[in-house]
Design an enzyme around this catalytic site. Structure first.
Site, mmCIF file in Angstrom:
data_model
loop_
_atom_site.group_PDB
_atom_site.id
_atom_site.type_symbol
_atom_site.label_atom_id
_atom_site.label_comp_id
_atom_site.label_asym_id
_atom_site.label_seq_id
_atom_site.Cartn_x
_atom_site.Cartn_y
_atom_site.Cartn_z
ATOM 1 N N VAL A 16 0.837 -1.206 0.000
ATOM 2 C CA VAL A 16 0.000 0.000 0.000
ATOM 3 C C VAL A 16 0.872 1.256 0.000
ATOM 4 O O VAL A 16 0.689 2.156 -0.824
ATOM 5 C CB VAL A 16 -0.953 -0.009 1.219
ATOM 6 C CG1 VAL A 16 -1.676 1.326 1.354
ATOM 7 C CG2 VAL A 16 -1.970 -1.132 1.091
ATOM 8 N N GLU A 159 -3.729 -6.148 -4.999
ATOM 9 C CA GLU A 159 -2.382 -6.492 -5.432
ATOM 10 C C GLU A 159 -2.427 -6.976 -6.870
ATOM 11 O O GLU A 159 -3.352 -7.673 -7.276
ATOM 12 C CB GLU A 159 -1.810 -7.579 -4.528
ATOM 13 C CG GLU A 159 -1.492 -7.023 -3.158
ATOM 14 C CD GLU A 159 -0.875 -8.060 -2.257
ATOM 15 O OE1 GLU A 159 -0.349 -9.067 -2.750
ATOM 16 O OE2 GLU A 159 -0.933 -7.848 -1.037
ATOM 17 N N CYS A 284 -5.053 -9.473 3.179
ATOM 18 C CA CYS A 284 -6.130 -8.570 3.598
ATOM 19 C C CYS A 284 -7.393 -9.279 4.057
ATOM 20 O O CYS A 284 -7.811 -9.114 5.201
ATOM 21 C CB CYS A 284 -6.453 -7.613 2.458
ATOM 22 S SG CYS A 284 -5.024 -6.693 1.917
ATOM 23 N N LYS A 344 -3.227 -15.229 -5.555
ATOM 24 C CA LYS A 344 -4.057 -14.983 -6.739
ATOM 25 C C LYS A 344 -3.101 -14.641 -7.879
ATOM 26 O O LYS A 344 -1.902 -14.379 -7.629
ATOM 27 C CB LYS A 344 -5.041 -13.846 -6.499
ATOM 28 C CG LYS A 344 -4.357 -12.511 -6.260
ATOM 29 C CD LYS A 344 -5.348 -11.383 -6.240
ATOM 30 C CE LYS A 344 -4.626 -10.053 -6.187
ATOM 31 N NZ LYS A 344 -5.506 -8.911 -6.290
HETATM 32 C C1 UGA Z 1 -8.328 -6.963 -1.382
HETATM 33 C C2 UGA Z 1 -9.457 -6.051 -1.874
HETATM 34 O O1 UGA Z 1 -10.010 -6.548 -3.097
HETATM 35 C C3 UGA Z 1 -8.957 -4.623 -2.102
HETATM 36 O O2 UGA Z 1 -10.030 -3.777 -2.456
HETATM 37 C C4 UGA Z 1 -8.328 -4.122 -0.806
HETATM 38 O O3 UGA Z 1 -7.781 -2.826 -0.963
HETATM 39 C C5 UGA Z 1 -7.206 -5.070 -0.379
HETATM 40 O O4 UGA Z 1 -7.753 -6.394 -0.206
HETATM 41 C C6 UGA Z 1 -6.648 -4.563 0.920
HETATM 42 O O5 UGA Z 1 -7.387 -4.513 1.912
HETATM 43 O O6 UGA Z 1 -5.513 -4.075 0.943
HETATM 44 P P1 UGA Z 1 -6.286 -8.254 -2.569
HETATM 45 O O7 UGA Z 1 -6.032 -8.863 -1.219
HETATM 46 O O8 UGA Z 1 -5.154 -7.698 -3.340
HETATM 47 O O9 UGA Z 1 -7.358 -7.050 -2.425
HETATM 48 O O10 UGA Z 1 -6.932 -9.388 -3.455
HETATM 49 P P2 UGA Z 1 -8.339 -9.687 -4.138
HETATM 50 O O11 UGA Z 1 -8.236 -9.466 -5.587
HETATM 51 O O12 UGA Z 1 -9.431 -9.009 -3.440
HETATM 52 O O13 UGA Z 1 -8.433 -11.263 -3.865
HETATM 53 C C7 UGA Z 1 -8.463 -11.780 -2.531
HETATM 54 C C8 UGA Z 1 -8.618 -13.270 -2.555
HETATM 55 O O14 UGA Z 1 -9.935 -13.647 -2.969
HETATM 56 C C9 UGA Z 1 -7.671 -14.007 -3.510
HETATM 57 O O15 UGA Z 1 -7.207 -15.181 -2.893
HETATM 58 C C10 UGA Z 1 -8.549 -14.329 -4.704
HETATM 59 O O16 UGA Z 1 -8.108 -15.441 -5.435
HETATM 60 C C11 UGA Z 1 -9.874 -14.596 -4.007
HETATM 61 N N1 UGA Z 1 -11.048 -14.404 -4.883
HETATM 62 C C12 UGA Z 1 -11.322 -13.173 -5.395
HETATM 63 C C13 UGA Z 1 -11.888 -15.475 -5.138
HETATM 64 O O17 UGA Z 1 -11.661 -16.611 -4.670
HETATM 65 N N2 UGA Z 1 -13.000 -15.263 -5.927
HETATM 66 C C14 UGA Z 1 -13.299 -14.056 -6.444
HETATM 67 O O18 UGA Z 1 -14.320 -13.948 -7.161
HETATM 68 C C15 UGA Z 1 -12.428 -12.987 -6.184
#
Ligand code: UGA
Length: 472
Positions: A16, A159, A284, A344
């Site tokens: 961040v 990320e 997160c 991810k």
């Molecule tokens: C998340 C939030 O999306 C951001 O908005 C926030 O700013 C960030 O946390 C934070 O608090 O700093 P991030 O952790 O980078 O972002 O990742 P995401 O893209 O949200 O994915 C999180 C997890 O959920 C991953 O393991 C991903 O594979 C999983 N996921 C996501 C699913 O299993 N299904 C989905 O449909 C979407």
């Protein structure tokens, strides 16, 4: 770009902090990026980029030494800044609460350096009331109330797409309780909220443009703190929800992708974060769901919904593991190809990665793993060193060589475009267990695979005895 340059210090150069610092420089401000890790500061000064993030190397190269500087001296950075963004870690404590000791330490040090009016801005994800604590810590250190304000400016970047998320945010949330602080924050984000940034040559592309700038939402500091926690908890809930629906789909023989599409086209629900898989991970969601639950508990509000979200998420990994077992029967001595380590696609981050959990479990059961990830192998090797049972390889086909089964664990874009013929020929048995639903089952069947995914019926090759009778 119309710009009233603001002097900013960003404390903490993690995902961040570093991205925010680079983006503040990109929109015209002077930024000092502070970290107490001297090694990291030296790397950043020398042109290194400690994280894998699209556009970040370009922005740092463009602004290093002019609009962005790096230091481990928080005191001097704080003295020169009009705004100090705190973006240090808030790891999960033992009870599920956020550990705010880094925020506390930074606030005390900032207090010792304030000379002129300064706004201290929480950018780390923190529970409600943290701004009050920061205010108290600074006042306790003898700073007069007219010399500072505390604001909350949560970050919603993901990320892998962090820079574009920052510069093309859905919204910017600013929680401030004084006009003076609000005014300075407006000035910081003016290039994005007026749209002037988007007409600059070389601006990072994204959905916003000059006539459709980023909306700014101004709230109280407490509301801003809650917006961040509630948003992450809600998104995690959305994922757990679709994961349970996927389990129902498997039981009744429906396709979760169709169900998600049908739900997601309802504008009130929306299509994003409805991808069933092996559960959410990362630095997160797991931490913020726990912290949000803890806050509710502390103030006597029943938010057990979030305990269910966590439980479903943990079970989803177990279910995937059982699916692998159902394809292989026994584990000891089996060779498994694993595609993906990061939590991810698009990142080298392995914190709370479901892929790692699954791999560790398989190693424990006596499997030999050949793994490929485009960015996260180096980091993983620090935790799971290469050995006779754990091989880090250079591409998916090498991983697939002689494998009894191949697992897709991270949704890297390149895993969608595998040469299925080449891969099948490399494998000992053409069995793919896909935790990210990256392929159409019918296509995998055509290419001769037994293919198991999430929330969809498996397709079995005739020579798999399972064709007519699925064995539990
Ligand atoms: C998340 C939030 O999306 C951001 O908005 C926030 O700013 C960030 O946390 C934070 O608090 O700093 P991030 O952790 O980078 O972002 O990742 P995401 O893209 O949200 O994915 C999180 C997890 O959920 C991953 O393991 C991903 O594979 C999983 N996921 C996501 C699913 O299993 N299904 C989905 O449909 C979407």
């Amino acid at each position: 770009m119309k710009n009233s340059k603001v002097s900013i210090a960003v404390v903490g150069s993690g995902y961040v902090g570093l991205v925010a610092a680079a983006c503040f420089a990109e929109i015209g401000h002077h930024v000092t990026c502070v970290d107490n890790d001297e090694g990291k500061i030296a790397t950043l000064r020398d042109g290194g980029v400690p994280i894998h993030e699209e556009y970040l190397p370009q922005l740092l190269d463009k602004h290093r030494g002019e609009r962005i500087e790096f230091t481990s001296d928080l005191g001097s950075a704080a003295r020169q800044a009009q705004l100090i963004f705190i973006a240090v870690g808030t790891p999960q404590g033992k009870t599920g609460s956020a550990d705010l000791s880094y925020v506390d330490a930074v606030a005390s040090e900032i207090a010792r350096s304030i000379q002129d009016y300064t706004v201290i801005v929480e950018k780390s994800t923190v529970p409600v009331y943290t701004n009050e604590w920061i205010r108290r810590v600074i006042a306790r250190n003898g700073v007069s109330p007219e010399l500072f304000d505390v604001a909350s400016n949560p970050e919603f970047l993901r990320e892998g797409t962090a820079v574009a998320d920052f510069l093309h945010a859905d919204r910017i949330v600013v929680g401030a309780d004084s006009d003076r602080a609000r005014e300075l924050m407006r000035q910081v984000y003016e290039p994005l909220t007026s749209g002037s940034y988007y007409r600059v040559a070389g601006a990072v592309p994204g959905p916003h443009h000059e006539s459709a700038p980023v909306p700014l939402l101004e709230t109280s500091t407490k509301a801003a703190e809650l917006i961040k926690h509630a948003s992450n908890a809600f998104l995690a809930m959305k994922i757990s929800f679709i994961n349970v629906v996927s389990n129902i789909c498997e039981a009744v023989g429906a396709d979760v992708e169709h169900v998600a599409q049908g739900m997601g086209t309802d504008k009130r629900i929306g299509p994003r974060f409805l991808n069933a898989g092996i559960g959410y991970g990362g630095s997160c969601f797991p931490k913020d769901v726990a912290a949000c639950r803890y806050v509710a508990e502390q103030i006597g509000v029943d938010f057990n919904l979030l305990a269910e979200v966590e439980k479903i998420n943990a079970e989803q990994k177990v279910r995937f593991f059982q699916k692998v077992r159902s394809a292989l029967w026994t584990f000891r001595g089996k060779r498994i190809a694993a595609l993906g380590l990061a939590f991810k696609g698009g990142t080298d981050d392995i914190r709370e990665s479901p892929a790692l959990d699954i791999i560790q479990h398989l190693l424990h059961e006596g499997c030999t793993i050949s793994v490929y990830d485009p960015a996260a192998m180096e980091r993983t090797a620090d935790i799971i060193p290469a050995s006779d049972n754990m091989h880090y390889v250079d591409d998916p086909y090498e991983a697939a060589k002689d494998a009894d089964a191949l697992l897709i664990l991270t949704d890297w874009e390149e895993f969608r475009h595998l040469d299925l013929e080449k891969m099948r020929k490399a494998m000992r048995y053409p069995i793919v267990v896909d935790g990210r639903n990256m392929y159409e089952p019918s296509k995998m069947a055509e290419h001769g695979y037994t293919y198991l995914s999430v929330g969809r019926e498996g397709t079995y090759q005739p020579r798999e005895l399972l064709a007519d009778r699925k064995i539990p």
